[in-house]
Structures are given as structure tokens and as C-alpha cells.
Scaffold this motif. Structure first.
Motif, PDB file in Angstrom:
ATOM      1  N   ARG A 267       0.817  -1.218   0.000  1.00 18.78           N
ATOM      2  CA  ARG A 267       0.000   0.000   0.000  1.00 18.78           C
ATOM      3  C   ARG A 267       0.846   1.262   0.000  1.00 18.78           C
ATOM      4  O   ARG A 267       0.533   2.229  -0.678  1.00 18.78           O
ATOM      5  CB  ARG A 267      -0.993  -0.008   1.157  1.00 18.78           C
ATOM      6  CG  ARG A 267      -0.383   0.056   2.529  1.00 18.78           C
ATOM      7  CD  ARG A 267      -1.445  -0.087   3.625  1.00 18.78           C
ATOM      8  NE  ARG A 267      -0.837  -0.277   4.909  1.00 18.78           N
ATOM      9  CZ  ARG A 267      -0.464  -1.458   5.402  1.00 18.78           C
ATOM     10  NH1 ARG A 267      -0.630  -2.549   4.707  1.00 18.78           N
ATOM     11  NH2 ARG A 267       0.084  -1.560   6.589  1.00 18.78           N
TER      12      ARG A 267
ATOM     13  N   TYR B  88       0.775   4.445  -2.839  1.00 16.50           N
ATOM     14  CA  TYR B  88       0.595   5.869  -2.549  1.00 16.50           C
ATOM     15  C   TYR B  88       1.782   6.675  -3.070  1.00 16.50           C
ATOM     16  O   TYR B  88       1.620   7.767  -3.610  1.00 16.50           O
ATOM     17  CB  TYR B  88       0.397   6.106  -1.048  1.00 16.50           C
ATOM     18  CG  TYR B  88      -0.990   5.744  -0.578  1.00 16.50           C
ATOM     19  CD1 TYR B  88      -2.055   6.617  -0.781  1.00 16.50           C
ATOM     20  CD2 TYR B  88      -1.250   4.530   0.035  1.00 16.50           C
ATOM     21  CE1 TYR B  88      -3.334   6.283  -0.376  1.00 16.50           C
ATOM     22  CE2 TYR B  88      -2.528   4.185   0.450  1.00 16.50           C
ATOM     23  CZ  TYR B  88      -3.562   5.065   0.240  1.00 16.50           C
ATOM     24  OH  TYR B  88      -4.837   4.739   0.634  1.00 16.50           O
TER      25      TYR B  88
ATOM     26  N   ALA C 283      -3.997  10.051  -8.019  1.00 24.71           N
ATOM     27  CA  ALA C 283      -4.211   9.896  -6.585  1.00 24.71           C
ATOM     28  C   ALA C 283      -4.443   8.427  -6.264  1.00 24.71           C
ATOM     29  O   ALA C 283      -4.947   7.671  -7.098  1.00 24.71           O
ATOM     30  CB  ALA C 283      -5.414  10.714  -6.126  1.00 24.71           C
ATOM     31  N   ALA C 284      -4.070   8.036  -5.068  1.00 30.69           N
ATOM     32  CA  ALA C 284      -4.367   6.690  -4.578  1.00 30.69           C
ATOM     33  C   ALA C 284      -5.301   6.835  -3.394  1.00 30.69           C
ATOM     34  O   ALA C 284      -5.175   7.762  -2.603  1.00 30.69           O
ATOM     35  CB  ALA C 284      -3.087   5.973  -4.171  1.00 30.69           C
ATOM     36  N   GLN C 285      -6.238   5.913  -3.306  1.00 28.67           N
ATOM     37  CA  GLN C 285      -7.173   5.943  -2.186  1.00 28.67           C
ATOM     38  C   GLN C 285      -7.649   4.534  -1.881  1.00 28.67           C
ATOM     39  O   GLN C 285      -7.498   3.631  -2.694  1.00 28.67           O
ATOM     40  CB  GLN C 285      -8.357   6.850  -2.508  1.00 28.67           C
ATOM     41  CG  GLN C 285      -9.076   6.486  -3.784  1.00 28.67           C
ATOM     42  CD  GLN C 285      -9.995   7.597  -4.259  1.00 28.67           C
ATOM     43  OE1 GLN C 285      -9.740   8.761  -4.033  1.00 28.67           O
ATOM     44  NE2 GLN C 285     -11.047   7.222  -4.934  1.00 28.67           N
ATOM     45  N   ARG C 286      -8.211   4.379  -0.729  1.00 28.73           N
ATOM     46  CA  ARG C 286      -8.761   3.094  -0.332  1.00 28.73           C
ATOM     47  C   ARG C 286     -10.274   3.189  -0.438  1.00 28.73           C
ATOM     48  O   ARG C 286     -10.898   4.089   0.134  1.00 28.73           O
ATOM     49  CB  ARG C 286      -8.345   2.771   1.092  1.00 28.73           C
ATOM     50  CG  ARG C 286      -8.729   1.395   1.510  1.00 28.73           C
ATOM     51  CD  ARG C 286      -8.154   1.076   2.859  1.00 28.73           C
ATOM     52  NE  ARG C 286      -8.625  -0.219   3.288  1.00 28.73           N
ATOM     53  CZ  ARG C 286      -8.173  -0.855   4.327  1.00 28.73           C
ATOM     54  NH1 ARG C 286      -7.227  -0.301   5.058  1.00 28.73           N
ATOM     55  NH2 ARG C 286      -8.646  -2.022   4.659  1.00 28.73           N
ATOM     56  N   MET C 287     -10.843   2.259  -1.208  1.00 29.54           N
ATOM     57  CA  MET C 287     -12.299   2.243  -1.399  1.00 29.54           C
ATOM     58  C   MET C 287     -12.795   0.804  -1.345  1.00 29.54           C
ATOM     59  O   MET C 287     -12.268  -0.053  -2.060  1.00 29.54           O
ATOM     60  CB  MET C 287     -12.685   2.844  -2.760  1.00 29.54           C
ATOM     61  CG  MET C 287     -12.445   4.327  -2.853  1.00 29.54           C
ATOM     62  SD  MET C 287     -12.747   5.040  -4.496  1.00 29.54           S
ATOM     63  CE  MET C 287     -14.237   4.269  -5.021  1.00 29.54           C
TER      64      MET C 287
ATOM     65  N   HIS D  32      -7.380  -0.914  -2.888  1.00 26.45           N
ATOM     66  CA  HIS D  32      -6.645   0.298  -3.233  1.00 26.45           C
ATOM     67  C   HIS D  32      -6.996   0.660  -4.658  1.00 26.45           C
ATOM     68  O   HIS D  32      -7.077  -0.209  -5.527  1.00 26.45           O
ATOM     69  CB  HIS D  32      -5.134   0.083  -3.139  1.00 26.45           C
ATOM     70  CG  HIS D  32      -4.619   0.282  -1.780  1.00 26.45           C
ATOM     71  ND1 HIS D  32      -3.787  -0.598  -1.157  1.00 26.45           N
ATOM     72  CD2 HIS D  32      -4.817   1.277  -0.889  1.00 26.45           C
ATOM     73  CE1 HIS D  32      -3.497  -0.164   0.051  1.00 26.45           C
ATOM     74  NE2 HIS D  32      -4.112   0.972   0.235  1.00 26.45           N
TER      75      HIS D  32
END
Length: 130
Positions: free
Chosen positions: A44, A48, A82-86, A90
């Protein structure tokens, strides 16, 4: 664009990768988003970092200045990563937009150029080893 012509298209590119395209006559733009989904695991932090580096340059355009110059050549295109957790995954989200070529003199292929640019982005950030 007529009322029955869809202005939003989703294209699956690969397992866990989708491209979304929105054409707007109102704003005279082409807007593209690419989502790359991956499981939440020990990588992770790298994901990011990857997104942060892609915001600053790519292998094809290794500096912010080169990246900005290329986007300016695409009629002031916008770009971001952008990176995000959903939903337990990831997601690397790339977004890009530009003026729709059909409204410009000479009708340049801005969407094609924007997609080519995103293809370069997916090759990764500059490595500094070249």
C-alpha cells in the motif's frame, strides 16, 4: 450532442482497470478517468508513493516543467493522480481533461492525444536511472 447520445462511457481495459470517458458539449471538454484497482496488502505504501510520483512526472515527461509543457500543448489539459482506499481495495485514480477538439480550429485529435498521454503515465514515474 442529441439527448439520446450517451455522454459518459465506461470501458474495461484489463482485470481491475477501467477507463471512464465523459464528453461535455456544455463545457466543450473531454474528461477521462482511469481506475486501477488492487487488493489492500503490504504494498500500500508503494501505491501511494507511485501516485505521488506520477503527479510530478512520468518516464516520457520526467520533470514537472516537461509535464506542464506537454499538457499546455494539449490546449491546457489538466491531469492528476491519486491513490485511495475504497471498499477494501486500493484504487489508483488518474484523471485528465482537455478542450474537445471538435470545437477547436482544425479539429485536432485532443482525445486521442490525451489517451496517448495516459498510456505514457501508466508506464510509470521517472526512474532516474536512464
Amino acid at each position: 450532442m442529441s439527448a439520446d447520445t450517451p455522454s459518459f462511457t465506461t470501458v474495461p481495459l484489463d482485470r481491475g482497470v477501467t477507463l471512464h470517458h465523459h464528453r461535455s458539449d456544455r463545457f466543450k471538454t473531454e474528461f477521462v478517468r482511469v481506475f486501477v484497482r488492487a487488493p489492500v496488502d503490504e504494498r500500500r505504501t508503494l501505491r501511494y508513493l507511485f501516485a505521488a510520483l506520477l503527479s510530478r512526472g512520468t518516464k516520457e515527461f520526467p520533470t514537472r516543467r516537461m509535464l506542464a509543457s506537454h499538457l499546455q500543448d494539449l490546449y491546457g489539459a489538466g491531469y492528476g493522480a491519486a491513490a485511495q482506499r475504497m471498499a477494501g481495495r486500493h484504487v489508483l485514480a488518474l484523471r485528465a481533461s482537455t478542450a474537445a477538439g471538435r470545437f477547436l480550429p482544425g479539429k485536432p485529435g485532443n482525445l486521442k492525444s490525451l489517451l496517448a498521454f495516459l498510456s505514457h503515465v501508466l508506464d510509470g514515474p521517472p526512474t532516474g536511472g536512464d
